[in-house]
Every structure is written in structure tokens, then in C-alpha cells.
Design a protein around this motif. Structure first.
Motif, short mmCIF file in Angstrom:
data_model
loop_
_atom_site.label_atom_id
_atom_site.label_comp_id
_atom_site.label_asym_id
_atom_site.label_seq_id
_atom_site.Cartn_x
_atom_site.Cartn_y
_atom_site.Cartn_z
N TYR A 130 0.81 -1.15 0.02
CA TYR A 130 0.11 0.10 0.07
C TYR A 130 0.73 1.54 -0.07
N ASP A 131 2.04 1.10 -0.01
CA ASP A 131 2.98 2.48 0.05
C ASP A 131 3.09 2.87 -1.43
N ARG A 132 2.70 4.33 -1.24
CA ARG A 132 3.01 5.12 -2.63
C ARG A 132 1.64 4.87 -3.38
N VAL A 133 0.48 4.35 -3.10
CA VAL A 133 -0.60 3.97 -4.06
C VAL A 133 -1.28 5.23 -4.34
N ARG A 134 -1.61 5.23 -5.62
CA ARG A 134 -2.42 6.55 -5.77
C ARG A 134 -3.82 6.36 -5.62
N TRP A 135 -4.31 6.57 -4.59
CA TRP A 135 -5.71 6.10 -3.95
C TRP A 135 -6.69 6.97 -4.84
N SER A 136 -7.84 6.43 -5.02
CA SER A 136 -8.91 7.27 -5.82
C SER A 136 -8.58 7.88 -6.96
N SER A 137 -7.77 6.62 -7.55
CA SER A 137 -7.33 7.17 -8.91
C SER A 137 -7.43 5.74 -9.96
N GLU A 138 -7.21 5.79 -11.19
CA GLU A 138 -7.22 4.70 -12.02
C GLU A 138 -5.99 3.88 -11.84
N GLN A 139 -4.98 4.23 -11.23
CA GLN A 139 -3.86 3.70 -10.91
C GLN A 139 -3.77 2.86 -9.74
N ALA A 140 -4.64 3.01 -8.84
CA ALA A 140 -4.72 2.27 -7.61
C ALA A 140 -4.54 0.81 -7.73
N LEU A 141 -5.05 0.07 -8.61
CA LEU A 141 -4.80 -1.51 -8.56
C LEU A 141 -3.33 -1.76 -9.05
N SER A 142 -3.13 -0.95 -10.30
CA SER A 142 -1.65 -1.33 -10.91
C SER A 142 -0.50 -1.03 -9.73
N ASP A 143 -0.71 0.25 -8.87
CA ASP A 143 0.29 0.53 -8.23
C ASP A 143 0.44 -0.58 -7.10
N THR A 144 -0.68 -0.90 -6.68
CA THR A 144 -0.66 -2.07 -5.55
C THR A 144 -0.04 -3.63 -6.26
N LEU A 145 -0.46 -3.92 -7.38
CA LEU A 145 -0.01 -5.26 -8.11
C LEU A 145 1.30 -4.91 -8.19
N ALA A 146 1.85 -3.93 -8.55
CA ALA A 146 3.22 -3.60 -8.89
C ALA A 146 4.18 -4.17 -7.74
N LYS A 147 3.73 -4.10 -6.64
CA LYS A 147 4.31 -4.18 -5.38
C LYS A 147 4.28 -5.66 -4.77
N VAL A 148 3.37 -6.51 -5.41
CA VAL A 148 3.34 -7.97 -4.99
C VAL A 148 4.82 -8.35 -5.25
N PRO A 149 5.07 -9.29 -4.04
CA PRO A 149 6.25 -10.23 -4.19
C PRO A 149 6.21 -11.17 -5.25
N LYS A 150 7.26 -11.50 -5.96
CA LYS A 150 7.21 -12.27 -7.22
C LYS A 150 6.71 -13.67 -6.84
N HIS A 151 6.89 -14.21 -5.68
CA HIS A 151 6.58 -15.55 -5.22
C HIS A 151 4.99 -15.74 -4.93
N TRP A 152 4.36 -14.74 -4.79
CA TRP A 152 2.95 -14.67 -4.20
C TRP A 152 2.13 -14.92 -5.31
N ARG A 153 1.00 -15.77 -4.89
CA ARG A 153 0.06 -16.29 -5.77
C ARG A 153 -1.18 -15.25 -5.61
N VAL A 154 -1.86 -14.67 -6.66
CA VAL A 154 -2.70 -13.71 -6.64
C VAL A 154 -4.07 -14.08 -7.33
N HIS A 155 -5.23 -13.98 -6.67
CA HIS A 155 -6.48 -14.43 -7.13
C HIS A 155 -7.24 -13.20 -7.37
N ARG A 156 -7.89 -13.20 -8.65
CA ARG A 156 -8.75 -11.90 -8.79
C ARG A 156 -9.97 -12.46 -8.93
#
Length: 156
Positions: A130-156
Motif C-alpha cells: 500500500y506504499d505510495r498507491v495513488r488512491w482514488s485514481s485509475e492507477q490504484a490497482l496497478s500501483d498495488t499489484l506492482a508491489k506484490v512479491p514475485k513468489h506470491w499467488r494472486v487471485h482476482r
């Protein structure tokens, strides 16, 4: 371990909720809309049978800090939603609760580039996500996903 659902909400006081919506609808109608949305969210949580808590009092700070502290305090799997998501259903909440046992991150993408639900199996990287996420913007999801550790499994 059963996840805990946290519903982020404000006390539904006229003039304190949905202030942008109130500019067009008026304070009374915006507050009524918010109260109905909050009731719908609580009802969806009850029907989902996922243990939940309505967070009228949240930690101080931006949304990311509040979500990070809430996830950390959960001391286990957590799911966080807002209270004004019209399409939130018991089925979506049950799916998130089931998925959190198999995935490190469960996220409900919104059409506007943000997200309406976030679940963490552990709070280990919550603050990093959640660090430096542009909240209330169209980038909030991409900002968050960019910081997901590489080994993590993500479910949408």
C-alpha cells in the motif's frame, strides 16, 4: 484458518459521508444512499457467514496505512472492503474467504482502475503493498499489484 472480514465505514452522519455525491444530490439524499449501502454491505456479510467487523473507528493515516494496520491487527487472514459497493454479494465474500486459504493476495478489481476488495493470507507485506498507491485514481490497482512479491499467488 478462517479469515476475518473488515468493513471500512464512516458513521452515517449527514454532511460527513459521500460529500462529493452530496454536491449533486444534496446532503440528505447522499446520506440516505450511504445508509442503504451500509445496510446492504452488512447484510451481505451476514449472509456470507464470514466473521466480520464494521470498522467505524479506523487507524489514523491514508487508506493504505489504515488497511495495513487492520491487516496486521487481524493476526491471520483478512479481507477488507468498503461499505458502499453496490454489487458486493455474499457469494463474492464467500469466494474471497475460500481463496485466501490458497492465495497470498485476493483482490477484487474495479472498472475504474481501483479495487473494491483486498484479502491477505498474512499481513507480512501489507505496508509494502500500500506504499505510495495513488488512491482514488485509475492507477490504484496497478500501483498495488506492482508491489506484490514475485513468489506470491494472486487471485482476482
Amino acid at each position: 484458518m478462517t479469515p476475518r472480514l473488515f468493513i471500512f465505514a464512516k458513521v452515517p452522519v449527514a454532511g460527513a459521508v459521500k460529500t462529493r455525491l452530496a454536491r449533486g444530490l444534496g446532503v440528505a439524499r447522499a446520506t440516505m444512499w450511504y445508509r442503504r449501502a451500509l445496510r446492504r454491505t452488512i447484510e451481505a456479510a451476514k449472509q456470507s457467514r464470514v466473521p466480520f467487523c464494521v470498522m467505524f473507528r479506523q487507524p489514523i493515516g491514508d487508506l493504505g496505512r489504515r488497511m495495513g494496520l487492520t491487516a496486521k491487527a487481524a493476526n491471520g487472514p483478512s479481507i477488507i472492503v468498503g461499505c458502499d459497493i453496490p454489487e458486493l454479494s455474499p457469494a463474492i465474500l464467500r469466494e474471497a474467504a475460500r481463496a485466501i486459504s490458497r492465495f497470498d493476495l485476493v483482490i477484487g478489481p474495479a472498472r475504474d482502475g481501483g479495487y473494491y476488495l483486498v484479502g491477505l493470507r498474512t499481513p507480512a507485506h501489507a505496508f509494502r503493498l500500500y506504499d505510495r498507491v495513488r488512491w482514488s485514481s485509475e492507477q490504484a490497482l496497478s500501483d498495488t499489484l506492482a508491489k506484490v512479491p514475485k513468489h506470491w499467488r494472486v487471485h482476482r
